[in-house]
Design a protein around this motif. Structure first.
Motif, mmCIF file in Angstrom:
data_model
loop_
_atom_site.group_PDB
_atom_site.id
_atom_site.type_symbol
_atom_site.label_atom_id
_atom_site.label_comp_id
_atom_site.label_asym_id
_atom_site.label_seq_id
_atom_site.Cartn_x
_atom_site.Cartn_y
_atom_site.Cartn_z
ATOM 1 N N GLY A 36 0.547 -1.188 -0.218
ATOM 2 C CA GLY A 36 0.289 -0.004 -0.264
ATOM 3 C C GLY A 36 0.586 1.577 -0.215
ATOM 4 O O GLY A 36 0.357 1.908 0.861
ATOM 5 N N LYS A 37 1.975 1.237 -0.954
ATOM 6 C CA LYS A 37 2.766 2.490 -1.249
ATOM 7 C C LYS A 37 1.290 3.762 -1.388
ATOM 8 O O LYS A 37 2.235 5.071 -0.670
ATOM 9 N N THR A 38 0.845 3.808 -1.879
ATOM 10 C CA THR A 38 -0.136 4.769 -2.146
ATOM 11 C C THR A 38 -0.538 5.701 -1.226
ATOM 12 O O THR A 38 -1.052 6.150 -0.880
ATOM 13 N N LYS A 39 -1.596 4.789 -1.113
ATOM 14 C CA LYS A 39 -2.036 4.814 0.646
ATOM 15 C C LYS A 39 -1.422 5.414 1.637
ATOM 16 O O LYS A 39 -1.970 6.634 2.174
ATOM 17 N N THR A 40 0.275 5.095 2.015
ATOM 18 C CA THR A 40 0.377 5.495 2.595
ATOM 19 C C THR A 40 1.259 6.840 2.025
ATOM 20 O O THR A 40 1.768 7.477 2.897
ATOM 21 N N ALA A 41 1.858 7.018 0.975
ATOM 22 C CA ALA A 41 2.251 8.258 1.043
ATOM 23 C C ALA A 41 0.747 9.327 0.686
ATOM 24 O O ALA A 41 0.928 10.777 0.665
ATOM 25 N N ALA A 42 -0.202 8.911 0.419
ATOM 26 C CA ALA A 42 -2.165 9.649 0.466
ATOM 27 C C ALA A 42 -1.852 10.052 2.308
ATOM 28 O O ALA A 42 -1.713 11.423 2.071
ATOM 29 N N GLU A 43 -1.756 9.225 3.285
ATOM 30 C CA GLU A 43 -1.509 10.063 4.479
ATOM 31 C C GLU A 43 0.243 11.063 4.456
ATOM 32 O O GLU A 43 -0.695 12.309 5.207
ATOM 33 N N ILE A 44 1.146 10.907 3.659
ATOM 34 C CA ILE A 44 2.037 11.961 4.430
ATOM 35 C C ILE A 44 1.055 13.076 3.585
ATOM 36 O O ILE A 44 1.714 14.261 3.930
ATOM 37 N N ILE A 45 0.702 13.171 2.395
ATOM 38 C CA ILE A 45 0.740 14.182 1.835
ATOM 39 C C ILE A 45 -0.395 15.326 2.436
ATOM 40 O O ILE A 45 -0.667 16.109 2.543
ATOM 41 N N LYS A 46 -1.635 14.354 2.943
ATOM 42 C CA LYS A 46 -2.480 14.200 3.714
ATOM 43 C C LYS A 46 -1.545 15.090 5.168
ATOM 44 O O LYS A 46 -2.324 16.727 5.196
ATOM 45 N N ARG A 47 -1.188 15.260 5.823
ATOM 46 C CA ARG A 47 -0.285 15.894 7.063
ATOM 47 C C ARG A 47 0.467 16.990 6.246
ATOM 48 O O ARG A 47 0.532 17.762 6.864
ATOM 49 N N ALA A 48 0.875 16.713 4.926
ATOM 50 C CA ALA A 48 1.380 17.425 5.349
ATOM 51 C C ALA A 48 0.567 19.435 4.447
ATOM 52 O O ALA A 48 1.042 20.137 4.768
ATOM 53 N N LEU A 49 -0.370 18.730 3.739
ATOM 54 C CA LEU A 49 -1.422 19.838 3.331
ATOM 55 C C LEU A 49 -2.372 20.303 4.412
ATOM 56 O O LEU A 49 -2.375 21.727 4.726
ATOM 57 N N ALA A 50 -1.993 20.096 5.991
ATOM 58 C CA ALA A 50 -2.426 20.056 6.914
ATOM 59 C C ALA A 50 -1.604 21.599 7.186
ATOM 60 O O ALA A 50 -2.226 22.434 8.069
ATOM 61 N N LYS A 51 -0.506 21.231 6.664
ATOM 62 C CA LYS A 51 0.134 22.486 7.278
ATOM 63 C C LYS A 51 0.953 23.492 6.707
ATOM 64 O O LYS A 51 1.776 24.492 6.578
ATOM 65 N N GLY A 52 -0.073 23.343 5.121
ATOM 66 C CA GLY A 52 0.121 24.458 4.486
ATOM 67 C C GLY A 52 1.196 24.500 3.221
ATOM 68 O O GLY A 52 1.096 25.201 2.765
ATOM 69 N N LYS A 53 1.631 22.573 3.697
ATOM 70 C CA LYS A 53 3.149 22.525 2.846
ATOM 71 C C LYS A 53 2.357 22.225 1.093
ATOM 72 O O LYS A 53 1.701 22.048 1.289
ATOM 73 N N ARG A 54 3.151 22.710 0.326
ATOM 74 C CA ARG A 54 2.430 22.052 -0.923
ATOM 75 C C ARG A 54 3.542 20.423 -1.134
ATOM 76 O O ARG A 54 5.122 20.857 -1.581
ATOM 77 N N VAL A 55 3.434 19.667 -2.218
ATOM 78 C CA VAL A 55 4.183 18.785 -2.333
ATOM 79 C C VAL A 55 3.957 17.698 -3.944
ATOM 80 O O VAL A 55 2.997 18.494 -4.580
#
Length: 495
Positions: A36-55
């Motif tokens: 589940g790499k994409t699922k894991t990557a999606a969670e990392i992206i969500k946490r970055a977005l929550a901090k106002g970061k671009r990915v």
């Protein structure tokens, strides 16, 4: 509706953030195929977005762009732009960009706060150039096989989230059984860049007898399962396709030039059962989540990464799928070992380690050994064959005969008491249901675990798929043994 994270995914994400908090800006997250790499990557992206970061998430192949976008949509991430030619989702204002590395190499690098590199082991030059240009920009590599030589020069930590062995043990991947034919003759095949030279390899493998054997083996052992077949080159793949078709098997062919629409239709026909075998030349090694239940390896390789990626195509779980069948016509399992045994706990720094800290040379991992009685390939160090029970002794003369396909198994682990109780309960249920003689379950338990079930008290329960398949396999082996003995007795009588 998004899916909950699996425990190892949660742990892996925590280790990534911990590593970056401690100053390591370039970790590689190793997740076996199907983890589940994409699922894991999606969670990392969500946490970055929550901090106002671009990915930015880079993709190694154009055909993975839309697949990844759809997967991120399914996880609730919709503010996505795409960097790939004239893609309809091109929008540089979106906080998440899914980018083709081919397109990145021809454009100005986008402004971002984090880069996630899918299939990091492919080591694209543009990614390394980006790393060198912006040394403080965090990069997170994702890979099932992060073993590329020199990868450790660019990434600073390896985080192992889940191995193939672990995922099979925990039920996230399907177990597998491997059958191996007689060994292909690769004596004249050169090695180029660490793997067999394609031209030489194709000449060695694309022979009428060998391609016909691939088809006859599948008809005998493939159980009519949906199958991917990996060939050497286009000519070899076309020969295999032709032989399957001549045998009346519904077959399709895919290569790097196959139109996307045609490939999508092949997948739909494959999943509907209208196509049984898809022959390809390496384009279905990554990012493919088809329901594959049998895999034909007709392309020998010295590359652990290619081997593990290919076998991984067959290990995803699916409803009604008890296991995967691997038909290895390449000798690769004998040469490299079982995929569950291939493991590296550090990134390569570009040099081969000649010796350990003690000064002694590292020994290669032990490879499967062939039982001289039944041709079963057993784990190294196992004296008594798990299949037929034969224990070899020293002899003065050894006669060899050409045998049929051999069954390969991974390392045998000592069963715990919970497993033994489960098996005994299911064997007792089968004994009662089929009106077997008293003691049948105890004898089968001894066949399985090597000891009698003395002192075990359980309530019979219906066998699951694993136990049911084992009982059937034992019955088939017994019937074949009886038939063989009968034929031998008839021959002696005729003599």
């Amino acid at each position: 509706m998004t899916r909950e994270l699996r425990p190892y995914q949660t742990a892996a994400i925590g280790l990534v953030w911990q590593a970056m908090a401690e100053g390591r800006r370039r970790p590689v997250l190793m997740m076996a195929t199907g983890a589940g790499k994409t699922k894991t990557a999606a969670e990392i992206i969500k946490r970055a977005l929550a901090k106002g970061k671009r990915v930015v998430m880079t993709m190694p192949a154009i055909e993975l762009i839309d697949q990844t976008v759809q997967a991120l949509y399914a996880e609730g991430i919709t503010d996505i732009g795409v960097i790939q030619a004239q893609h309809p989702l091109t929008n540089s204002d979106m906080p998440v960009q899914v980018a083709s590395v081919q397109t990145l190499s021809r454009r100005l690098l986008p402004e971002t706060d984090l880069v996630i590199v899918d299939e990091a082991h492919r080591a694209h030059k543009i990614v390394y150039q980006w790393m060198a240009k912006q040394p403080k920009l965090p990069f997170i590599g994702l890979s099932a096989t992060p073993w590329t030589k020199g990868l450790g020069k660019h990434y600073d930590e390896l985080i192992i989230a889940a191995t193939t062995q672990q995922l099979i043990r925990e039920g996230y991947l399907a177990p597998f059984k491997v059958f191996a034919p007689s060994h292909p003759d690769l004596a004249g095949v050169r090695t180029v860049a660490g793997d067999y030279a394609e031209d030489d390899l194709a000449e060695a493998m694309d022979k009428p007898q060998l391609t016909a054997d691939v088809v006859s083996t599948w008809l005998k052992l493939g159980e009519n399962r949906p199958t991917l077949c990996f060939a050497v080159n286009r000519a070899h793949a076309r020969s295999l396709e032709r032989d399957f078709r001549n045998a009346g098997v519904a077959v399709a062919y895919v290569d790097g030039d196959t139109d996307r629409g045609e490939r999508d239709q092949i997948r739909r026909d494959f999943e509907a059962g209208q196509i049984k075998v898809v022959v390809n030349i390496g384009v279905l090694t990554t990012g493919v989540d088809w329901d594959v239940r049998c895999l034909i390896l007709a392309r020998p390789t010295k590359s652990e990464m290619l081997y593990v990626q290919v076998i991984g195509r067959a290990l995803r779980t699916a409803p009604g799928k008890a296991d995967a069948i691997i038909l290895d016509h390449s000798d690769t399992t004998l040469n490299l070992g079982f995929v569950t045994d291939i493991h590296h706990d550090r990134l390569s720094d570009g040099s081969e380690r000649k010796a350990s800290s003690s000064g002694r040379k590292e020994r290669p991992a032990p490879k499967p050994k062939e039982c001289t009685s039944c041709s079963y390939l057993k784990p190294a160090g196992v004296h008594k064959c798990p299949s037929c029970g034969f224990a070899p002794h020293r002899v003065q003369e050894v006669a060899t005969v050409q045998g049929e396909l051999a069954h390969l198994g991974g390392k045998q682990k000592k069963a715990d008491m919970e497993t033994k109780l489960k098996w005994y309960a299911m064997l007792l249920w089968h004994q009662d249901d089929r009106r077997k003689s008293h003691g049948w379950a105890a004898h089968r338990y001894r066949d399985k675990f090597g000891v009698w079930p003395n002192g075990l008290h359980v309530t019979p329960s219906r066998p699951d798929v694993e136990v049911g398949n084992w009982i059937r396999a034992k019955a088939i082996a017994w019937a074949k043994g009886q038939e063989k003995a009968k034929k031998a007795g008839g021959a002696q009588h005729a003599a």
